[in-house]
Design an enzyme around this catalytic site. Sequence first.
Site, PDB file in Angstrom:
ATOM      1  N   ASP A  86       2.650   3.088  -6.362  1.00 32.55           N
ATOM      2  CA  ASP A  86       1.574   2.951  -5.358  1.00 32.55           C
ATOM      3  C   ASP A  86       2.069   3.087  -3.728  1.00 32.55           C
ATOM      4  O   ASP A  86       1.854   2.335  -3.074  1.00 32.55           O
ATOM      5  CB  ASP A  86       1.173   1.402  -5.639  1.00 32.55           C
ATOM      6  CG  ASP A  86      -0.383   1.442  -4.886  1.00 32.55           C
ATOM      7  OD1 ASP A  86      -0.757   2.676  -4.400  1.00 32.55           O
ATOM      8  OD2 ASP A  86      -0.805   0.473  -4.414  1.00 32.55           O
ATOM      9  N   HIS A 122       0.796  -9.203  -4.052  1.00 33.53           N
ATOM     10  CA  HIS A 122       1.405  -8.741  -5.344  1.00 33.53           C
ATOM     11  C   HIS A 122       2.787  -8.368  -5.594  1.00 33.53           C
ATOM     12  O   HIS A 122       3.240  -7.830  -4.254  1.00 33.53           O
ATOM     13  CB  HIS A 122       0.732  -7.674  -6.157  1.00 33.53           C
ATOM     14  CG  HIS A 122       0.306  -6.832  -4.965  1.00 33.53           C
ATOM     15  ND1 HIS A 122      -0.835  -6.499  -4.635  1.00 33.53           N
ATOM     16  CD2 HIS A 122       0.978  -5.487  -4.768  1.00 33.53           C
ATOM     17  CE1 HIS A 122      -0.761  -5.521  -3.945  1.00 33.53           C
ATOM     18  NE2 HIS A 122       0.328  -4.891  -3.845  1.00 33.53           N
ATOM     19  N   GLN A 162       0.913  -4.044 -10.710  1.00 34.46           N
ATOM     20  CA  GLN A 162       0.946  -4.737  -9.437  1.00 34.46           C
ATOM     21  C   GLN A 162       0.457  -6.177  -9.827  1.00 34.46           C
ATOM     22  O   GLN A 162      -0.543  -6.244  -9.946  1.00 34.46           O
ATOM     23  CB  GLN A 162       0.322  -4.242  -8.045  1.00 34.46           C
ATOM     24  CG  GLN A 162       1.135  -2.906  -7.663  1.00 34.46           C
ATOM     25  CD  GLN A 162       0.170  -1.981  -6.645  1.00 34.46           C
ATOM     26  OE1 GLN A 162      -0.815  -1.480  -7.273  1.00 34.46           O
ATOM     27  NE2 GLN A 162       0.650  -1.754  -5.675  1.00 34.46           N
ATOM     28  N   ARG A 174       2.612  -5.956   8.996  1.00 35.28           N
ATOM     29  CA  ARG A 174       1.148  -5.593   8.698  1.00 35.28           C
ATOM     30  C   ARG A 174       0.944  -6.405   6.915  1.00 35.28           C
ATOM     31  O   ARG A 174       1.787  -6.117   6.299  1.00 35.28           O
ATOM     32  CB  ARG A 174       1.376  -3.950   8.276  1.00 35.28           C
ATOM     33  CG  ARG A 174      -0.198  -3.683   7.766  1.00 35.28           C
ATOM     34  CD  ARG A 174      -0.012  -2.237   7.177  1.00 35.28           C
ATOM     35  NE  ARG A 174      -0.903  -1.737   6.456  1.00 35.28           N
ATOM     36  CZ  ARG A 174      -1.444  -1.696   4.978  1.00 35.28           C
ATOM     37  NH1 ARG A 174      -0.721  -2.389   4.365  1.00 35.28           N
ATOM     38  NH2 ARG A 174      -2.313  -1.126   4.557  1.00 35.28           N
ATOM     39  N   ASP A 210      -0.659  -6.965   4.036  1.00 40.80           N
ATOM     40  CA  ASP A 210      -1.395  -5.982   3.206  1.00 40.80           C
ATOM     41  C   ASP A 210      -2.172  -6.712   2.083  1.00 40.80           C
ATOM     42  O   ASP A 210      -2.104  -7.951   1.566  1.00 40.80           O
ATOM     43  CB  ASP A 210      -0.345  -5.459   2.315  1.00 40.80           C
ATOM     44  CG  ASP A 210      -0.863  -4.410   1.091  1.00 40.80           C
ATOM     45  OD1 ASP A 210      -1.609  -3.528   1.517  1.00 40.80           O
ATOM     46  OD2 ASP A 210      -0.387  -4.500  -0.157  1.00 40.80           O
ATOM     47  N   GLU A 228      -4.605  -6.266   7.225  1.00 43.60           N
ATOM     48  CA  GLU A 228      -5.266  -4.948   6.645  1.00 43.60           C
ATOM     49  C   GLU A 228      -6.375  -5.649   5.740  1.00 43.60           C
ATOM     50  O   GLU A 228      -6.147  -5.912   4.333  1.00 43.60           O
ATOM     51  CB  GLU A 228      -4.240  -4.439   5.626  1.00 43.60           C
ATOM     52  CG  GLU A 228      -4.973  -3.091   5.136  1.00 43.60           C
ATOM     53  CD  GLU A 228      -4.695  -2.810   3.659  1.00 43.60           C
ATOM     54  OE1 GLU A 228      -5.305  -1.788   3.352  1.00 43.60           O
ATOM     55  OE2 GLU A 228      -4.557  -3.832   2.922  1.00 43.60           O
ATOM     56  N   HIS A 280      -2.857   6.130   5.338  1.00 38.57           N
ATOM     57  CA  HIS A 280      -2.425   6.564   4.069  1.00 38.57           C
ATOM     58  C   HIS A 280      -3.422   6.351   2.927  1.00 38.57           C
ATOM     59  O   HIS A 280      -3.553   6.750   1.818  1.00 38.57           O
ATOM     60  CB  HIS A 280      -1.247   5.819   3.757  1.00 38.57           C
ATOM     61  CG  HIS A 280      -1.475   4.476   3.364  1.00 38.57           C
ATOM     62  ND1 HIS A 280      -1.770   3.466   4.435  1.00 38.57           N
ATOM     63  CD2 HIS A 280      -1.344   3.796   2.293  1.00 38.57           C
ATOM     64  CE1 HIS A 280      -1.869   2.392   3.560  1.00 38.57           C
ATOM     65  NE2 HIS A 280      -1.603   2.584   2.630  1.00 38.57           N
ATOM     66  N   ASP A 281      -4.587   5.275   3.227  1.00 40.18           N
ATOM     67  CA  ASP A 281      -5.384   5.133   2.191  1.00 40.18           C
ATOM     68  C   ASP A 281      -6.759   5.964   2.548  1.00 40.18           C
ATOM     69  O   ASP A 281      -6.685   6.797   3.244  1.00 40.18           O
ATOM     70  CB  ASP A 281      -5.852   3.404   2.434  1.00 40.18           C
ATOM     71  CG  ASP A 281      -4.865   2.853   1.878  1.00 40.18           C
ATOM     72  OD1 ASP A 281      -4.192   3.128   0.556  1.00 40.18           O
ATOM     73  OD2 ASP A 281      -4.572   1.593   2.139  1.00 40.18           O
ATOM     74  N   ARG A 323      -4.974   9.699  -3.044  1.00 38.97           N
ATOM     75  CA  ARG A 323      -4.610   9.653  -1.602  1.00 38.97           C
ATOM     76  C   ARG A 323      -3.550  10.329  -1.501  1.00 38.97           C
ATOM     77  O   ARG A 323      -3.195  10.515   0.062  1.00 38.97           O
ATOM     78  CB  ARG A 323      -4.553   7.977  -1.581  1.00 38.97           C
ATOM     79  CG  ARG A 323      -5.724   7.101  -1.536  1.00 38.97           C
ATOM     80  CD  ARG A 323      -5.320   5.811  -1.622  1.00 38.97           C
ATOM     81  NE  ARG A 323      -4.505   5.218  -2.647  1.00 38.97           N
ATOM     82  CZ  ARG A 323      -3.902   4.050  -2.888  1.00 38.97           C
ATOM     83  NH1 ARG A 323      -4.098   3.382  -2.029  1.00 38.97           N
ATOM     84  NH2 ARG A 323      -3.318   3.854  -4.153  1.00 38.97           N
TER      85      ARG A 323
HETATM   86  C1  GLC Z   1      -2.996  -1.748   0.506  1.00 35.85           C
HETATM   87  C2  GLC Z   1      -2.402  -0.467   0.694  1.00 35.85           C
HETATM   88  C3  GLC Z   1      -2.761   0.283  -0.267  1.00 35.85           C
HETATM   89  C4  GLC Z   1      -2.386  -0.343  -1.588  1.00 35.85           C
HETATM   90  C5  GLC Z   1      -2.902  -1.751  -1.896  1.00 35.85           C
HETATM   91  C6  GLC Z   1      -2.202  -2.278  -2.717  1.00 35.85           C
HETATM   92  O1  GLC Z   1      -4.530  -1.954   0.601  1.00 35.85           O
HETATM   93  O2  GLC Z   1      -2.758  -0.162   2.052  1.00 35.85           O
HETATM   94  O3  GLC Z   1      -2.158   1.556  -0.143  1.00 35.85           O
HETATM   95  O4  GLC Z   1      -2.687   0.554  -2.754  1.00 35.85           O
HETATM   96  O5  GLC Z   1      -2.630  -2.333  -0.625  1.00 35.85           O
HETATM   97  O6  GLC Z   1      -0.941  -2.789  -2.399  1.00 35.85           O
HETATM   98  C1  GLC Z   2      -9.386  -1.415  -1.131  1.00 37.78           C
HETATM   99  C2  GLC Z   2      -8.830  -2.441  -0.623  1.00 37.78           C
HETATM  100  C3  GLC Z   2      -8.112  -2.182   0.346  1.00 37.78           C
HETATM  101  C4  GLC Z   2      -7.091  -1.212  -0.239  1.00 37.78           C
HETATM  102  C5  GLC Z   2      -7.850   0.157  -0.765  1.00 37.78           C
HETATM  103  C6  GLC Z   2      -6.904   1.006  -1.387  1.00 37.78           C
HETATM  104  O1  GLC Z   2     -10.527  -0.680  -0.438  1.00 37.78           O
HETATM  105  O2  GLC Z   2      -9.725  -3.479   0.108  1.00 37.78           O
HETATM  106  O3  GLC Z   2      -7.351  -3.086   0.912  1.00 37.78           O
HETATM  107  O4  GLC Z   2      -6.427  -0.381   1.056  1.00 37.78           O
HETATM  108  O5  GLC Z   2      -8.617  -0.426  -1.615  1.00 37.78           O
HETATM  109  O6  GLC Z   2      -7.321   2.089  -1.708  1.00 37.78           O
END
Ligand code: GLC
Ligand code: GLC
Length: 660
Positions: A157, A200, A268, A298, A300, A342, A406-407, A531
């Site tokens: 991931d 996680h 995860q 950050r 997460d 985030e 990155h998302d 992504r």
């Molecule tokens: C956060 C990250 C995302 C990841 C998710 C699980 O949202 O930005 O890239 O997939 O967490 O860790």
């Molecule tokens: C969801 C989560 C966010 C994560 C994203 C990854 O939107 O809320 O935390 O970055 O999924 O795709």
Amino acid sequence: MIGTSRNGQPDQLQAEAEISLKRLLPRLEAFWSEDDVASGLARDFTQRLVAQWPRLFRLLFTLYHNRYDFFYHLEEIMFTAARGWKQRSPELREQDDHRLNDPTWFQSEHMVGGALYVDLFSENLSKLRECIPYFKDLGLTYVHLMPLFAVRPGDNDGGYAISNYRSVDPRLGTIDDLRQLADEFREAGVCLCLDFVFNHTSDDHYWAQHAQAGDIEYQQYYYCFPDRTVPDQYERTLREIFPTVRRGNFTWHDGMQKWVWTTFNSFQWDLNYGNPAVFRAMLEEMLFIANTGVDILRLDAVAFIWKQMGTNCENRPEAHLLIQAFNCLAGIAAPGLVFKSEAIVHPDEVVKYIGAEECQISYNPTLMALLWESLATRSTRLLKKSLSHRHRLPHGTSWVNYLRCHDDIGWTFDDEDAAQLGINGYDHRQFLNNFYTGQFPGSFARGVPFQHNPTTGDMRISGTLASLAGLEQAIEFHDPKLIEMSVRRMCLLYGITLSIGGIPLLYLGEEWGMLNDYDFVKDPAKAGDTRWIHRPKMKWEYLQNFQQEVDEQNGSIRGKIFRSIQKLISLRKNMPSLAGQQMDLVPVDNPHVLGFVRHFEGNRTLILANFTEEEQRVPANNVRTGGLGRFFQDLISEQEIATHEDLVLQPYGLLWLERI
Ligand code: GLC
Ligand code: GLC
């Protein structure tokens, strides 16, 4: 010193806090002397601990008082913090002192961030050190390195499945490389941001491995269930975050013969923060990471860290208490550290994570989504509606404003904001998804779907800034006018994130207008996750070509994008009005134009932005009353603007106006 509560009764909790502190302080004293800790160091920590104790105790008590072994965990948590402080380097402690005296240092107009994957940008950490001049040239003062810790083999991931928080992925380097990089960043005035992936761990983390081997203590670190009874009860109210990975939120583990909670990918494993041992263990990891030289941590996936049966298990009140407790302990053991939230959730929930005592800074997903919304609709109504009551933040905090990361992009605007403008949220999201996947007639965008959920119709969007803003299509059509429009769209969006209040954050590669990378499907570990289309490998030849072009005075598209962004960044850094968060919308009698004023300590800038490919008029009176003047200079074009007649904004025109 027993406190009193509002009704005049002694506050029982305060009394308990004091009793506990009285019991713990001698043990802390013993710890300092056993470990031969310098008296100044011990004193600084103890002072902060004592000052923060009532709050810390209240938070941990609220979360964990039902545990018979609460006091044991409390003590362990205190010692973990003390060890963290002891291990902090003198340079970081010196920086802590500066930041304690200047707690809103990150609100400066000088702050400009960039995010990157080390492997895709520079291959490894030691080569990244050589990129510092590049960051400085572009104007970055803060760099977010995407997760670089040891990960499981295969799909991880994008680094978010961590198997060891204390070692760097060997492909990228070592912990010492990381420390050295952080030192060099600090000397160069570049802040380091790293992730704290605390919701996680990877399924091959030491704790998960022990759980898999049947160790009950470690099974309690996660959510493990022998059959579907409890998972099915939870499922009734849960969302699905990655529905194309797996339906539902639980994964069967054959070895354990148990179901495990997995909000994201099946590998995860969600940590169980109902267990104070998990909180303590992750505190230790957090301080270890901070002590490598991190300025901004950050946090997460903050929304998911607390589960409560019968709810959607997102944004629970306890999630806030947990983060506040981490923040409080960081304030004691690593006081220079800033938390970034985030939370990519409903805007009402995003702001709840933001506070001087929770997360000082936060991604601004609503602004991000609504900037794209305005580009698609050519209307700024929903954007203004949202900004009118959602931009303001508590004192001592700041937005992090970004366009792409990155998302994926999720359309997380508020349905009620939309309804007040006669817009149906569900339909509008369908439109935006059609638009940004290029299906809507006339769309300029080249995004691809992410996580389409056939049950709810929900979907998010992947794609690079340039591909979503029309550059990919324009290049394919060989159309110079469309190319020009797409470049203007990108600059327009930057013109807003760089000025609207908060820290702007680029996703590196954007500065070259990098297009979607469709080759990600060739890598089996990435093929299932779109992504990766917007996480292309940096092409350093762009920089070489650019330097040649500069010499030859011959601009290419990429050079133009780079120069434009670089210029906007450098302008921002010389505009004191852009510090802080204070932003007021300016009424503009034109729905296609966004206007706002930034002011800070007597400095004032009026920003106007045209979200269409046609010229737009702004009544002269709007400019005078918004900018409080008659004559202005546009800092971007350096042109003078008089207000005896209406202002004409060029297609996708952007003005940063200051009085002359
Ligand atoms: C956060 C990250 C995302 C990841 C998710 C699980 O949202 O930005 O890239 O997939 O967490 O860790
Ligand atoms: C969801 C989560 C966010 C994560 C994203 C990854 O939107 O809320 O935390 O970055 O999924 O795709």
